[in-house]
Scaffold this motif. Structure first.
Motif, PDB file in Angstrom:
ATOM      1  N   GLN A  30      10.919  29.866   8.346  1.00 55.09           N
ATOM      2  CA  GLN A  30      12.231  29.978   8.777  1.00 55.09           C
ATOM      3  C   GLN A  30      12.842  29.366   9.978  1.00 55.09           C
ATOM      4  N   LYS A  31      11.744  28.553  10.528  1.00 56.51           N
ATOM      5  CA  LYS A  31      12.220  27.832  11.817  1.00 56.51           C
ATOM      6  C   LYS A  31      12.515  28.666  13.045  1.00 56.51           C
ATOM      7  N   ASP A  32      12.049  29.827  12.676  1.00 57.56           N
ATOM      8  CA  ASP A  32      12.379  31.085  13.788  1.00 57.56           C
ATOM      9  C   ASP A  32      11.073  31.071  14.626  1.00 57.56           C
ATOM     10  N   TYR A  33      10.990  29.973  15.600  1.00 62.94           N
ATOM     11  CA  TYR A  33       9.689  29.815  16.529  1.00 62.94           C
ATOM     12  C   TYR A  33       9.678  30.548  17.648  1.00 62.94           C
ATOM     13  N   LYS A  34      10.932  31.414  18.013  1.00 59.44           N
ATOM     14  CA  LYS A  34      10.733  32.538  19.086  1.00 59.44           C
ATOM     15  C   LYS A  34       9.848  33.621  18.385  1.00 59.44           C
ATOM     16  N   LYS A  35      10.458  34.019  17.253  1.00 62.81           N
ATOM     17  CA  LYS A  35       9.657  35.089  16.785  1.00 62.81           C
ATOM     18  C   LYS A  35       8.259  34.970  16.389  1.00 62.81           C
ATOM     19  N   ILE A  39       4.464  22.215  16.335  1.00 62.91           N
ATOM     20  CA  ILE A  39       5.493  22.339  15.350  1.00 62.91           C
ATOM     21  C   ILE A  39       7.043  22.444  15.851  1.00 62.91           C
ATOM     22  N   ALA A  40       7.034  23.110  16.857  1.00 62.89           N
ATOM     23  CA  ALA A  40       8.575  23.067  17.195  1.00 62.89           C
ATOM     24  C   ALA A  40       8.742  21.906  17.997  1.00 62.89           C
ATOM     25  N   VAL A  41       7.998  20.964  18.488  1.00 61.44           N
ATOM     26  CA  VAL A  41       8.211  19.855  19.117  1.00 61.44           C
ATOM     27  C   VAL A  41       8.746  18.765  18.207  1.00 61.44           C
ATOM     28  N   ASN A  42       7.953  18.927  16.868  1.00 62.00           N
ATOM     29  CA  ASN A  42       8.282  17.908  15.741  1.00 62.00           C
ATOM     30  C   ASN A  42       9.596  18.230  15.221  1.00 62.00           C
ATOM     31  N   ASP A  92      13.391  23.593  23.571  1.00 60.57           N
ATOM     32  CA  ASP A  92      13.375  24.744  24.745  1.00 60.57           C
ATOM     33  C   ASP A  92      12.288  25.792  24.050  1.00 60.57           C
ATOM     34  N   ILE A  93      12.052  26.005  22.878  1.00 54.40           N
ATOM     35  CA  ILE A  93      10.977  27.190  22.567  1.00 54.40           C
ATOM     36  C   ILE A  93       9.766  26.502  22.704  1.00 54.40           C
ATOM     37  N   ALA A  94       9.496  25.272  22.585  1.00 50.08           N
ATOM     38  CA  ALA A  94       8.341  24.449  22.832  1.00 50.08           C
ATOM     39  C   ALA A  94       7.866  24.412  24.223  1.00 50.08           C
TER      40      ALA A  94
END
Length: 589
Positions: free
Chosen positions: A234-239, A264-267, A272-274
């Motif tokens: 879901q691209k909800d990297y914070k969760k 994954i977040a960087v790509n 911000d989350i990365a």
């Protein structure tokens, strides 16, 4: 004599195999009379082969010879004990519209499970093959209730998926891997058919609810891992990060999963989350190697997102004060040199710094990494011949390695920057079959660029100008590259290179957040070059632009749809279909 016997046996087996394949081909092609004759011959030779017997029955049924099929089934049932044949007999009655007799035989088949629950494997499978899914479910569930160690959850999940019962499907798959976690990746692939990037999608919500319930009642880390995986889809990297922290707190063996999430977040350019994740790693890791790598990645993100280069350089130097300039910080040293050359635009300082790193007791691979960056910096300075020496040394010292293949690609690219297109092309042809897919793709793209445009004119003016723009883009001089591409588009309008110049410029404009200008470039390509190689690239770039940058989902859907219907061979086809269905609001992918 033994050799002769073996030879005759092999010949016989080969002929038998050919007959089997021929029979299957006849059936597949709808030539049922020929299939029937073939299976009759095969069954006569091997009367105990149940596969041939069932294929023979199906051939009779396809020819509407139901009485013949019935007689064969009753005879076989009288000869051997194989309860699944009652399913076939029942189905044969169903084809004759004798539902009463069909149900009697279906129930007879299921009744055998009471005596031996293991019969459920074949009985359930026969019900599935005849699309009698409710009967298959009843068979599997009965067997599991009678024998606790039987696990038919995988079969049940598949059936529930076919029936559209997503909740029961998810539950069955999860029950299956609870006892056999080696199949977790297969289960993820199955789930991917039902979930999407949309967190509000009903299937996503159902899976999340089931996993949260599992975590509450049975706190196995596998459920946290799957929940993290769902959030990543879901691209909800914070969760996802919250789940990864929970996993690490209970099993603090390695930060690899957390680090993988950061990449994954960087790509996905979710910087911000990365950054938040890499900061967590710097604060949590116990070994200097992991801490240094996290700091390195933090600074690389900051180089892409911040204009305060002085502050960034101080951070690099501070890390060297803390961790020293040793083998342990080699990657950080390479990263710092890259920053000096490509962001601060001080290539001499970068080269001097990196050449001192060669004085460390490096392995051949480590030396190759340093020389690869040194060569890149020399290309930045347009010292092409010196750069080629370093690239060639890497190829010679690390033969057949991925680094060697990367160096070969960069030899070709440097030759291209120089305008030596013939030599570049010869190197790129070799790299098309590189073991690294990324290098192979890059090599193919560059080779096609040269091949398509080298004959435009004898002086190759347009291609040289385009190569100059490519070099400027490599040097991180984006504005200059855009201007040179403007020159290509003005001076060489209507030539074969125009669509490539438009596409390249569009991507550079996107990197500067000039989305409306990029949109104009892509629209120009699909208007004037819709039959050329870059048409699907332009459609996909436009769709992504509308979806992610311009917040126009309806337009995005329109351009994804173009790829689906007009470019089935495109590398973007699968992703475009997935995105299109998500934007359309499909419950199932």
């Amino acid at each position: 004599m033994k050799a002769l016997f073996l030879f005759l046996f092999l010949i016989s087996t080969s002929l038998f195999s050919q007959e089997d394949l021929l029979a299957k081909e006849y059936f597949k092609n709808g030539e049922f009379e020929k299939a029937l004759a073939s299976y009759q011959a095969l069954y006569k030779k091997t009367p105990n082969n149940n596969n041939y017997f069932v294929a023979l029955i199906k051939s009779h049924q396809q020819l509407e010879q139901l009485d013949e099929a019935e007689a064969l089934l009753k005879n076989q049932i009288s000869r051997i004990t194989y309860p699944a044949l009652y399913v076939e007999l029942g189905y044969n009655y169903q084809l004759k519209n004798d539902i009463e007799q069909a149900n009697i035989n279906y129930n007879k088949a299921i009744s055998f499970v009471d005596d031996n629950p293991n019969y459920a494997f074949s009985i359930g499978k026969y019900f599935e093959d005849r699309s009698l899914l409710e009967r298959a479910v009843a068979t599997y569930e009965k067997a599991m209730s009678l024998k606790a160690d039987l696990n038919f959850n995988s079969q049940l999940a598949k059936i529930y998926g076919e029936q559209g019962n997503v909740e029961k499907m998810f539950e069955s798959y999860l029950n299956f891997i609870e006892f056999n976690d080696t199949y977790i990746n297969s289960i993820k692939r199955a789930f991917n058919e039902f979930i999407s990037e949309d967190s509000e999608n009903e299937s996503n919500q159902i899976l999340k609810k089931i996993l949260l319930k599992k975590i509450q009642h049975n706190p196995d880390l596998m459920w946290n891992e799957l929940l993290s995986w769902l959030f990543i889809q879901q691209k909800d990297y914070k969760k996802a990060f919250a789940q990864e922290k929970a996993i690490f707190n209970r099993k603090p063996e390695s930060l690899n999963r957390v680090e993988e999430l950061a990449f994954i977040a960087v790509n996905d350019e979710e910087y911000d989350i990365a950054q938040e994740i890499f900061v967590y790693i710097t604060e949590t890791a116990q070994d200097p190697e992991t801490q240094i790598a996290a700091h390195d990645n933090l600074l690389q993100i900051e180089a892409k997102t911040s204009n305060d280069l002085n502050s960034l350089e101080k951070k690099y130097l501070s890390l060297f004060d803390t961790f020293g300039r040793s083998l342990g910080t080699l990657n950080l040293q390479i990263s710092y040199a890259h920053f000096l050359a490509f962001y601060v635009h001080e290539p001499q300082k970068a080269s001097t710094f990196l050449k001192s790193s060669l004085g460390l007791p490096l392995t051949a691979l480590e030396e190759g990494k340093v020389k690869l960056e040194l060569a890149d910096i020399l290309v930045f300075e347009e010292k092409f011949n010196e750069a080629l020496i370093y690239y060639s040394q890497i190829q010679r010292n690390l033969k057949n390695s991925t680094l060697s293949q990367e160096a070969r690609y960069k030899v070709a690219r440097t030759s291209y920057f120089k305008g030596d297109f013939k030599w570049a092309e010869s190197q790129l042809k070799i790299l098309k079959s590189s073991t690294s897919q990324l290098i192979a793709n890059d090599a193919l793209d560059l080779m096609l660029l040269i091949t398509d445009n080298k004959f435009e004119d004898s002086t190759q003016t347009a291609l040289k100008l385009y190569a100059k723009a490519d070099l400027l883009a490599f040097q991180n001089k984006t504005d200059d590259a855009i201007q040179v591409l403007d020159q290509v588009l003005i001076e060489h309008k209507g030539t074969t290179i125009e669509d490539q110049a438009l596409y390249k410029q569009g991507k550079l404009l996107e990197s500067k957040n000039e989305f409306t200008k990029a949109e104009t470039n892509y629209l120009n390509i699909i208007t004037n070059y819709k039959d050329d190689l870059l048409a699907d690239d332009a459609y996909f770039a436009l769709a992504e632009l509308y979806e992610k940058r311009l917040q126009q989902p309806e337009k995005a859907k329109e351009y994804y749809e173009q790829i689906i219907f007009n470019y089935e061979d495109s590398i973007y086809y699968v992703e475009a279909r997935k995105k299109y269905r998500m934007l359309r609001g499909d419950a199932i992918n």
